[in-house]
Scaffold this motif. Structure first.
Motif, PDB file in Angstrom:
ATOM      1  N   LEU A 128       0.826  -1.212   0.000  1.00 48.95           N
ATOM      2  CA  LEU A 128       0.000   0.000   0.000  1.00 48.95           C
ATOM      3  C   LEU A 128       0.858   1.259   0.000  1.00 48.95           C
ATOM      4  O   LEU A 128       0.556   2.227  -0.700  1.00 48.95           O
ATOM      5  CB  LEU A 128      -0.951   0.002   1.201  1.00 48.95           C
ATOM      6  N   GLU A 142      -8.094  -8.574  -0.135  1.00 44.69           N
ATOM      7  CA  GLU A 142      -8.401  -7.284   0.498  1.00 44.69           C
ATOM      8  C   GLU A 142      -7.514  -6.188  -0.068  1.00 44.69           C
ATOM      9  O   GLU A 142      -7.970  -5.077  -0.329  1.00 44.69           O
ATOM     10  CB  GLU A 142      -8.224  -7.381   2.020  1.00 44.69           C
ATOM     11  N   ARG A 188      -8.684  -2.763  -2.038  1.00 47.53           N
ATOM     12  CA  ARG A 188      -8.252  -1.417  -1.639  1.00 47.53           C
ATOM     13  C   ARG A 188      -7.617  -0.677  -2.815  1.00 47.53           C
ATOM     14  O   ARG A 188      -7.871   0.514  -3.013  1.00 47.53           O
ATOM     15  CB  ARG A 188      -7.263  -1.491  -0.482  1.00 47.53           C
TER      16      ARG A 188
END
Length: 115
Positions: A37, A62, A66
């Protein structure tokens, strides 16, 4: 091409990165979902992302969700990378552009990098 490889198994990640670099691609490695991320939030966007599903902090599904939620990665190529052939039974894999099974063959990886 800018490539992000995300896998907690460092040997595998480093081997794939070496192949991609030898083909002239700019590669960033991330060993956790959080690292991915952070890398993805940097300047510019990755054109290809390979995400391990079984990451220690954030699972690859997940993480993909995102990334897809951001305009920056809504239409970028993101592939899952897993040794689990039945991963589709636990997750809706439609957020990915495709699924790759470990061990990933060199020919398959080179073909993916070639576009």
């Amino acid at each position: 091409m800018k490539v992000l490889l995300v896998d907690d198994y460092r040997t595998s990640t480093d081997s794939l990165a070496n192949v991609a670099c030898s083909m002239g691609h700019a590669v960033t490695r991330a060993y956790t979902g959080l690292d991915a991320l952070v890398a993805a939030s940097g300047e510019g966007a990755f054109e290809l992302i390979l995400l391990d599903i079984g990451l220690p902090d954030i699972n690859g599904h997940e993480l993909c969700m995102r990334l897809r939620a951001s305009e920056k990665y809504a239409s970028r190529r993101i592939f899952s990378l897993t040794a689990d052939e039945d991963v589709g039974e636990r997750f809706d894999m439609s957020c990915f552009d495709g699924q790759l099974l470990k061990p990933l063959s060199l020919e398959e990886f080179e073909s993916l990098l070639a576009g």
